[in-house]
Design a protein around this motif. Structure first.
Motif, PDB file in Angstrom:
ATOM      1  N   LYS A   1       0.834  -1.201   0.000  1.00 52.29           N
ATOM      2  CA  LYS A   1       0.000   0.000   0.000  1.00 52.29           C
ATOM      3  C   LYS A   1       0.871   1.255   0.000  1.00 52.29           C
ATOM      4  N   GLY A   2       2.023   1.179   0.641  1.00 49.22           N
ATOM      5  CA  GLY A   2       2.949   2.310   0.634  1.00 49.22           C
ATOM      6  C   GLY A   2       3.485   2.586  -0.759  1.00 49.22           C
ATOM      7  N   VAL A   3       3.757   1.515  -1.518  1.00 46.88           N
ATOM      8  CA  VAL A   3       4.217   1.681  -2.901  1.00 46.88           C
ATOM      9  C   VAL A   3       3.134   2.339  -3.741  1.00 46.88           C
ATOM     10  N   ARG A   4       1.883   1.867  -3.587  1.00 49.84           N
ATOM     11  CA  ARG A   4       0.775   2.462  -4.332  1.00 49.84           C
ATOM     12  C   ARG A   4       0.563   3.921  -3.932  1.00 49.84           C
ATOM     13  N   SER A   5       0.745   4.214  -2.642  1.00 52.40           N
ATOM     14  CA  SER A   5       0.602   5.602  -2.178  1.00 52.40           C
ATOM     15  C   SER A   5       1.669   6.500  -2.802  1.00 52.40           C
ATOM     16  N   PHE A   6       2.889   5.972  -2.902  1.00 56.91           N
ATOM     17  CA  PHE A   6       3.982   6.735  -3.498  1.00 56.91           C
ATOM     18  C   PHE A   6       3.712   7.006  -4.973  1.00 56.91           C
ATOM     19  N   LEU A   7       3.280   5.970  -5.695  1.00 61.23           N
ATOM     20  CA  LEU A   7       2.985   6.138  -7.117  1.00 61.23           C
ATOM     21  C   LEU A   7       1.801   7.072  -7.340  1.00 61.23           C
ATOM     22  N   SER A   8       0.855   7.068  -6.391  1.00 59.72           N
ATOM     23  CA  SER A   8      -0.322   7.925  -6.536  1.00 59.72           C
ATOM     24  C   SER A   8       0.048   9.405  -6.500  1.00 59.72           C
ATOM     25  N   LEU A   9       1.150   9.738  -5.811  1.00 54.99           N
ATOM     26  CA  LEU A   9       1.601  11.131  -5.782  1.00 54.99           C
ATOM     27  C   LEU A   9       1.896  11.627  -7.195  1.00 54.99           C
ATOM     28  N   PHE A  10       2.579  10.798  -7.979  1.00 56.92           N
ATOM     29  CA  PHE A  10       2.933  11.174  -9.344  1.00 56.92           C
ATOM     30  C   PHE A  10       1.711  11.139 -10.263  1.00 56.92           C
ATOM     31  N   LEU A  11       0.815  10.189 -10.019  1.00 53.45           N
ATOM     32  CA  LEU A  11      -0.412  10.127 -10.814  1.00 53.45           C
ATOM     33  C   LEU A  11      -1.271  11.370 -10.582  1.00 53.45           C
ATOM     34  N   ASN A  12      -1.418  11.754  -9.318  1.00 57.70           N
ATOM     35  CA  ASN A  12      -2.207  12.950  -9.005  1.00 57.70           C
ATOM     36  C   ASN A  12      -1.544  14.214  -9.542  1.00 57.70           C
ATOM     37  N   PHE A  13      -0.211  14.244  -9.494  1.00 58.74           N
ATOM     38  CA  PHE A  13       0.509  15.385 -10.071  1.00 58.74           C
ATOM     39  C   PHE A  13       0.250  15.472 -11.569  1.00 58.74           C
ATOM     40  N   GLY A  14       0.244  14.324 -12.232  1.00 62.92           N
ATOM     41  CA  GLY A  14      -0.043  14.293 -13.664  1.00 62.92           C
ATOM     42  C   GLY A  14      -1.444  14.795 -13.965  1.00 62.92           C
ATOM     43  N   VAL A  15      -2.415  14.408 -13.135  1.00 55.55           N
ATOM     44  CA  VAL A  15      -3.794  14.859 -13.315  1.00 55.55           C
ATOM     45  C   VAL A  15      -3.875  16.380 -13.179  1.00 55.55           C
ATOM     46  N   LEU A  16      -3.222  16.921 -12.152  1.00 55.91           N
ATOM     47  CA  LEU A  16      -3.246  18.377 -11.934  1.00 55.91           C
ATOM     48  C   LEU A  16      -2.544  19.117 -13.066  1.00 55.91           C
ATOM     49  N   PHE A  17      -1.439  18.568 -13.541  1.00 58.90           N
ATOM     50  CA  PHE A  17      -0.689  19.212 -14.635  1.00 58.90           C
ATOM     51  C   PHE A  17      -1.537  19.273 -15.904  1.00 58.90           C
ATOM     52  N   ILE A  18      -2.196  18.170 -16.228  1.00 59.69           N
ATOM     53  CA  ILE A  18      -3.053  18.133 -17.421  1.00 59.69           C
ATOM     54  C   ILE A  18      -4.232  19.091 -17.261  1.00 59.69           C
ATOM     55  N   THR A  19      -4.803  19.134 -16.046  1.00 58.11           N
ATOM     56  CA  THR A  19      -5.939  20.020 -15.784  1.00 58.11           C
ATOM     57  C   THR A  19      -5.552  21.484 -15.970  1.00 58.11           C
ATOM     58  N   ILE A  20      -4.402  21.872 -15.421  1.00 60.80           N
ATOM     59  CA  ILE A  20      -3.928  23.263 -15.556  1.00 60.80           C
ATOM     60  C   ILE A  20      -3.665  23.591 -17.020  1.00 60.80           C
ATOM     61  N   PHE A  21      -3.082  22.639 -17.739  1.00 57.22           N
ATOM     62  CA  PHE A  21      -2.792  22.858 -19.165  1.00 57.22           C
ATOM     63  C   PHE A  21      -4.088  23.073 -19.955  1.00 57.22           C
ATOM     64  N   LEU A  22      -5.114  22.270 -19.651  1.00 60.13           N
ATOM     65  CA  LEU A  22      -6.391  22.397 -20.360  1.00 60.13           C
ATOM     66  C   LEU A  22      -7.129  23.681 -19.987  1.00 60.13           C
ATOM     67  N   MET A  23      -6.904  24.183 -18.762  1.00 64.47           N
ATOM     68  CA  MET A  23      -7.564  25.417 -18.335  1.00 64.47           C
ATOM     69  C   MET A  23      -7.091  26.635 -19.113  1.00 64.47           C
ATOM     70  N   THR A  24      -5.911  26.560 -19.716  1.00 67.81           N
ATOM     71  CA  THR A  24      -5.401  27.693 -20.485  1.00 67.81           C
ATOM     72  C   THR A  24      -6.163  27.895 -21.789  1.00 67.81           C
ATOM     73  N   ASN A  25      -6.947  26.889 -22.179  1.00 68.51           N
ATOM     74  CA  ASN A  25      -7.776  27.010 -23.382  1.00 68.51           C
ATOM     75  C   ASN A  25      -9.105  27.650 -23.006  1.00 68.51           C
ATOM     76  N   PRO A  26      -9.424  28.840 -23.550  1.00 70.28           N
ATOM     77  CA  PRO A  26     -10.667  29.539 -23.181  1.00 70.28           C
ATOM     78  C   PRO A  26     -11.931  28.727 -23.463  1.00 70.28           C
ATOM     79  N   LYS A  27     -11.863  27.756 -24.362  1.00 77.03           N
ATOM     80  CA  LYS A  27     -13.033  26.964 -24.715  1.00 77.03           C
ATOM     81  C   LYS A  27     -13.396  25.954 -23.626  1.00 77.03           C
ATOM     82  N   ASN A  28     -12.442  25.647 -22.748  1.00 78.12           N
ATOM     83  CA  ASN A  28     -12.682  24.659 -21.690  1.00 78.12           C
ATOM     84  C   ASN A  28     -13.138  25.341 -20.413  1.00 78.12           C
ATOM     85  N   SER A  29     -14.159  24.786 -19.788  1.00 78.78           N
ATOM     86  CA  SER A  29     -14.674  25.342 -18.534  1.00 78.78           C
ATOM     87  C   SER A  29     -13.823  24.858 -17.358  1.00 78.78           C
TER      88      SER A  29
END
Length: 258
Positions: free
Chosen positions: A22-50
């Protein structure tokens, strides 16, 4: 760079030693969540996306990773996930309203000099961006409270199989009361710790108490803290009611099957 590598390695080793798989999965989840946030911020720069819709999608994916990937699929994680999504939707609607009425969108006058060389015509809705920032800042605390209450209520029912729905719900609220104070303080000190330099800057600018309170930058941070606290307070009765309904319904179906 070497410091980052060493800190990452130390964290990874500690999470393996203490948490095992579970500790390994928790560690990997940090990078997965970071990836989700990075993609979300990138998509927010497009005015067409809410930004609101993107935030809801991001929170759903983050909740899925944090609950189902780390803790695997179970009745506890399912009820915690449902409670989290209900709370996020309610809180997001409330935050959009507060952000609109409080007029805290955009940049404060303290940032005028720093952003003067950039174009301000970026076609981004700062009301929705502000709401998104608050939700994303709060999602971790909301998930923590949801899974803590869900796990505790499952244990209560396991040790007291004949408990009534009302008493089970009350037990969930009692557990939440103990969590509420500590988590609210955690958010409070996290926000203020991150903006300690801002408070020092206010002092160097010789701001009065009135100037600080009426500053858009300070008001924005305080509204973020209060909205985050409201989210933590909301998740307690919502998680308690969802778990009480689900667990008692499941018990009744088991009894009828016998």
């Amino acid at each position: 760079m070497n410091v980052l590598v060493w800190l990452t390695a130390i964290l990874f080793i500690l999470m393996i030693v203490i948490g095992g798989k579970k500790g390994v999965r928790s560690f990997l989840s940090l990078f997965l969540n970071f990836g989700v946030l990075f993609i979300t911020i990138f998509l927010m720069t497009n005015p067409k996306n809410s930004p609101i819709i993107l935030t809801l999608i991001a929170c759903t994916v983050i909740s899925w990773i944090s609950l189902f990937y780390i803790n695997e699929m179970s009745s506890k994680t399912v009820t915690a996930f449902i409670s989290t999504m209900i709370t996020i939707v309610i809180l997001l609607l409330f935050i959009v309203f507060v952000t609109e009425k409080s007029m805290i969108r955009g940049f404060g006058e303290e940032s005028t000099e720093e952003i003067s060389i950039f174009s301000l015509y970026i076609s981004v809705d700062f009301v929705q961006i502000g709401a998104s920032v608050i939700i994303i800042s709060t999602i971790g605390a909301i998930l923590e409270v949801a899974i803590s209450i869900a796990t505790s209520m499952h244990e209560i029912l396991h040790h007291n199989p004949f408990i009534s729905r009302k008493k089970l719900f009350t037990s969930g609220l009692s557990i939440g009361k103990d969590i509420l104070g500590t988590d609210t303080n955690t958010l409070f000190f996290a926000f203020f710790g991150g903006y300690l330099s801002l408070l020092i800057w206010f002092k160097d600018l010789s701001y009065s108490i009135g100037d600080i309170i009426n500053s858009k930058v300070f008001a924005t941070e305080m509204i973020m803290i209060f909205c985050a606290g409201i989210g933590i307070a909301l998740i307690i009765p919502i998680t308690s009611s969802v778990n009480a309904y689900y667990l008692i319904k499941k018990r009744e179906k088991t009894e009828n099957a016998l």
